[in-house]
Design a protein around this motif. Structure first.
Motif, PDB file in Angstrom:
ATOM      1  N   ASP A 132      10.876   3.040  14.750  1.00  0.00           N
ATOM      2  CA  ASP A 132      11.206   3.347  12.810  1.00  0.00           C
ATOM      3  C   ASP A 132      12.404   2.720  12.034  1.00  0.00           C
ATOM      4  O   ASP A 132      11.777   1.781  11.391  1.00  0.00           O
ATOM      5  N   ASP A 133      13.037   2.443  13.307  1.00  0.00           N
ATOM      6  CA  ASP A 133      14.482   2.018  11.946  1.00  0.00           C
ATOM      7  C   ASP A 133      14.193   0.358  12.677  1.00  0.00           C
ATOM      8  O   ASP A 133      15.467   0.461  12.119  1.00  0.00           O
ATOM      9  N   GLY A 134      13.134   0.050  13.049  1.00  0.00           N
ATOM     10  CA  GLY A 134      13.405  -1.118  13.328  1.00  0.00           C
ATOM     11  C   GLY A 134      14.388  -1.692  14.410  1.00  0.00           C
ATOM     12  O   GLY A 134      13.919  -2.674  14.439  1.00  0.00           O
ATOM     13  N   TYR A 135      14.769  -0.775  14.896  1.00  0.00           N
ATOM     14  CA  TYR A 135      15.577  -1.703  16.698  1.00  0.00           C
ATOM     15  C   TYR A 135      14.476  -2.437  17.025  1.00  0.00           C
ATOM     16  O   TYR A 135      13.969  -1.406  17.690  1.00  0.00           O
ATOM     17  N   GLN A 136      14.403  -3.367  18.225  1.00  0.00           N
ATOM     18  CA  GLN A 136      14.346  -4.412  18.761  1.00  0.00           C
ATOM     19  C   GLN A 136      15.657  -3.991  20.132  1.00  0.00           C
ATOM     20  O   GLN A 136      15.567  -5.095  19.916  1.00  0.00           O
ATOM     21  N   PRO A 137      14.969  -3.161  21.304  1.00  0.00           N
ATOM     22  CA  PRO A 137      16.377  -3.570  22.047  1.00  0.00           C
ATOM     23  C   PRO A 137      15.970  -4.955  22.683  1.00  0.00           C
ATOM     24  O   PRO A 137      14.399  -5.572  23.254  1.00  0.00           O
ATOM     25  N   PRO A 138      16.695  -6.179  22.724  1.00  0.00           N
ATOM     26  CA  PRO A 138      16.493  -7.248  23.993  1.00  0.00           C
ATOM     27  C   PRO A 138      16.072  -6.962  24.932  1.00  0.00           C
ATOM     28  O   PRO A 138      16.710  -5.788  25.888  1.00  0.00           O
ATOM     29  N   ILE A 139      14.879  -7.754  25.726  1.00  0.00           N
ATOM     30  CA  ILE A 139      15.300  -7.893  26.665  1.00  0.00           C
ATOM     31  C   ILE A 139      16.035  -8.692  27.094  1.00  0.00           C
ATOM     32  O   ILE A 139      15.809  -9.735  27.438  1.00  0.00           O
ATOM     33  N   CYS A 140      16.964  -8.128  28.503  1.00  0.00           N
ATOM     34  CA  CYS A 140      18.071  -8.858  28.640  1.00  0.00           C
ATOM     35  C   CYS A 140      18.357  -9.901  29.735  1.00  0.00           C
ATOM     36  O   CYS A 140      18.136 -11.458  29.573  1.00  0.00           O
ATOM     37  N   ASP A 141      17.486  -9.436  30.945  1.00  0.00           N
ATOM     38  CA  ASP A 141      17.464 -10.403  31.686  1.00  0.00           C
ATOM     39  C   ASP A 141      16.558 -10.167  33.010  1.00  0.00           C
ATOM     40  O   ASP A 141      15.906 -10.780  33.871  1.00  0.00           O
ATOM     41  N   SER A 142      15.835  -8.928  33.578  1.00  0.00           N
ATOM     42  CA  SER A 142      14.833  -8.774  33.857  1.00  0.00           C
ATOM     43  C   SER A 142      13.860  -7.344  33.424  1.00  0.00           C
ATOM     44  O   SER A 142      14.579  -6.350  32.704  1.00  0.00           O
ATOM     45  N   ILE A 143      12.379  -7.344  34.155  1.00  0.00           N
ATOM     46  CA  ILE A 143      11.810  -6.327  33.397  1.00  0.00           C
ATOM     47  C   ILE A 143      11.147  -5.083  34.797  1.00  0.00           C
ATOM     48  O   ILE A 143      10.656  -6.239  35.700  1.00  0.00           O
ATOM     49  N   THR A 144      10.766  -3.808  34.569  1.00  0.00           N
ATOM     50  CA  THR A 144      10.397  -3.253  35.502  1.00  0.00           C
ATOM     51  C   THR A 144       8.643  -3.227  35.114  1.00  0.00           C
ATOM     52  O   THR A 144       8.607  -2.642  33.479  1.00  0.00           O
ATOM     53  N   LEU A 145       8.060  -3.401  36.317  1.00  0.00           N
ATOM     54  CA  LEU A 145       6.480  -3.316  35.042  1.00  0.00           C
ATOM     55  C   LEU A 145       5.193  -2.784  35.933  1.00  0.00           C
ATOM     56  O   LEU A 145       5.828  -2.485  37.655  1.00  0.00           O
ATOM     57  N   GLY A 146       4.888  -1.808  34.800  1.00  0.00           N
ATOM     58  CA  GLY A 146       3.651  -0.823  36.206  1.00  0.00           C
ATOM     59  C   GLY A 146       2.581  -0.991  35.737  1.00  0.00           C
ATOM     60  O   GLY A 146       2.245  -2.495  35.616  1.00  0.00           O
ATOM     61  N   THR A 147       2.013  -0.605  36.705  1.00  0.00           N
ATOM     62  CA  THR A 147       0.090  -1.705  36.761  1.00  0.00           C
ATOM     63  C   THR A 147      -0.634  -1.234  36.086  1.00  0.00           C
ATOM     64  O   THR A 147      -0.656  -0.165  35.223  1.00  0.00           O
ATOM     65  N   LEU A 148      -1.092  -2.374  35.429  1.00  0.00           N
ATOM     66  CA  LEU A 148      -2.382  -2.320  33.995  1.00  0.00           C
ATOM     67  C   LEU A 148      -3.347  -1.040  34.329  1.00  0.00           C
ATOM     68  O   LEU A 148      -3.650  -0.511  35.946  1.00  0.00           O
ATOM     69  N   GLN A 149      -3.553  -0.463  33.562  1.00  0.00           N
ATOM     70  CA  GLN A 149      -4.542   1.045  33.404  1.00  0.00           C
ATOM     71  C   GLN A 149      -5.483   0.715  32.390  1.00  0.00           C
ATOM     72  O   GLN A 149      -5.274   0.148  31.423  1.00  0.00           O
ATOM     73  N   PRO A 150      -6.604   1.380  32.665  1.00  0.00           N
ATOM     74  CA  PRO A 150      -7.527   1.920  31.878  1.00  0.00           C
ATOM     75  C   PRO A 150      -7.544   2.860  29.905  1.00  0.00           C
ATOM     76  O   PRO A 150      -7.909   3.010  29.657  1.00  0.00           O
ATOM     77  N   THR A 151      -6.118   3.525  30.244  1.00  0.00           N
ATOM     78  CA  THR A 151      -6.038   4.677  29.854  1.00  0.00           C
ATOM     79  C   THR A 151      -4.462   4.906  29.761  1.00  0.00           C
ATOM     80  O   THR A 151      -3.650   4.437  30.432  1.00  0.00           O
ATOM     81  N   MET A 152      -3.900   4.760  28.826  1.00  0.00           N
ATOM     82  CA  MET A 152      -2.542   5.206  28.171  1.00  0.00           C
ATOM     83  C   MET A 152      -1.574   6.506  28.846  1.00  0.00           C
ATOM     84  O   MET A 152      -0.833   6.690  29.257  1.00  0.00           O
ATOM     85  N   ASN A 153      -2.780   7.309  29.321  1.00  0.00           N
ATOM     86  CA  ASN A 153      -2.676   8.342  30.408  1.00  0.00           C
ATOM     87  C   ASN A 153      -1.020   8.174  31.585  1.00  0.00           C
ATOM     88  O   ASN A 153      -1.917   7.550  32.524  1.00  0.00           O
ATOM     89  N   GLY A 154      -0.346   8.651  30.956  1.00  0.00           N
ATOM     90  CA  GLY A 154       0.630   8.554  32.219  1.00  0.00           C
ATOM     91  C   GLY A 154       1.673   7.003  32.681  1.00  0.00           C
ATOM     92  O   GLY A 154       2.353   6.581  33.267  1.00  0.00           O
ATOM     93  N   VAL A 155       1.192   6.236  31.477  1.00  0.00           N
ATOM     94  CA  VAL A 155       2.012   5.119  31.655  1.00  0.00           C
ATOM     95  C   VAL A 155       2.676   4.716  31.579  1.00  0.00           C
ATOM     96  O   VAL A 155       3.388   3.562  32.423  1.00  0.00           O
ATOM     97  N   ASN A 156       3.636   5.522  30.995  1.00  0.00           N
ATOM     98  CA  ASN A 156       5.417   5.506  29.662  1.00  0.00           C
ATOM     99  C   ASN A 156       5.844   6.182  31.229  1.00  0.00           C
ATOM    100  O   ASN A 156       5.957   6.962  31.601  1.00  0.00           O
ATOM    101  N   PHE A 157       7.538   4.892  31.991  1.00  0.00           N
ATOM    102  CA  PHE A 157       7.926   5.583  32.476  1.00  0.00           C
ATOM    103  C   PHE A 157       8.695   6.556  31.943  1.00  0.00           C
ATOM    104  O   PHE A 157       9.559   6.777  30.514  1.00  0.00           O
ATOM    105  N   THR A 158       9.869   7.616  32.997  1.00  0.00           N
ATOM    106  CA  THR A 158      10.190   8.465  32.218  1.00  0.00           C
ATOM    107  C   THR A 158      11.315   8.511  32.536  1.00  0.00           C
ATOM    108  O   THR A 158      11.515   7.863  33.717  1.00  0.00           O
TER     109      THR A 158
END
Length: 158
Positions: A132-158
């Motif tokens: 909401d404050d507009g901050y967008q953290p840059p993707i600096c050098d690499s990213i971790t990806l989860g598998t594609l899923q048909p629903t949002m349930n549980g997809v976000n890393f904790t």
């Protein structure tokens, strides 16, 4: 666990409108974590065409650049929240995946715009939405990806 890099490819062709794209929505940081150290976001891919398409089981590679000149951002691919599976997207439906990365303000070469996701043999532009404050953290050098899923349930890393 490292996996081989295989971009998402459609098994049936879908016609994407020029305004189509994916969304990368930043999630609020977990309590006790510094916003400047780790970012967690949800990747949403929506079929905005008039016909169904199919996403193979796996991960959606993210790149930076723009104007059909993207470079894949190095990634670690995890079977999170579980194994991927083939997903049929009807018109208007979406698939979701969790992403996370370490970040710092002003990192050299960090990406906050010009992002895209590999689709078939091309790229779909990504819209990156910050907090909401507009901050967008840059993707600096690499990213971790989860598998594609048909629903949002549980997809976000904790």
């Amino acid at each position: 666990m490292r996996r081989r890099r295989t971009p998402v490819r459609a098994t049936r062709r879908a016609v994407w409108h020029p305004s189509s794209g994916g969304d990368l929505q930043l999630q609020p940081p977990n309590s006790g974590e510094e916003e400047a150290e780790q970012a967690i976001a949800t990747l949403t891919l929506t079929n905005r065409s008039g016909e169904s398409c199919s996403l193979p089981a796996g991960w959606a590679l993210i790149g930076k650049g723009g104007q059909h000149n993207y470079a894949v951002i190095p990634s670690t691919r995890l079977s999170y929240p579980g194994a991927g599976r083939t997903i049929t997207l009807r018109p208007g439906s979406s698939a979701f995946a969790g992403t996370k990365w370490h970040t710092e303000k002003g990192c050299p070469g960090g990406a906050t715009s010009g992002l895209g996701v590999a689709w078939h043999s091309s790229w779909i532009p990504l819209s990156y939405h910050g907090l909401d404050d507009g901050y967008q953290p840059p993707i600096c050098d690499s990213i971790t990806l989860g598998t594609l899923q048909p629903t949002m349930n549980g997809v976000n890393f904790t």
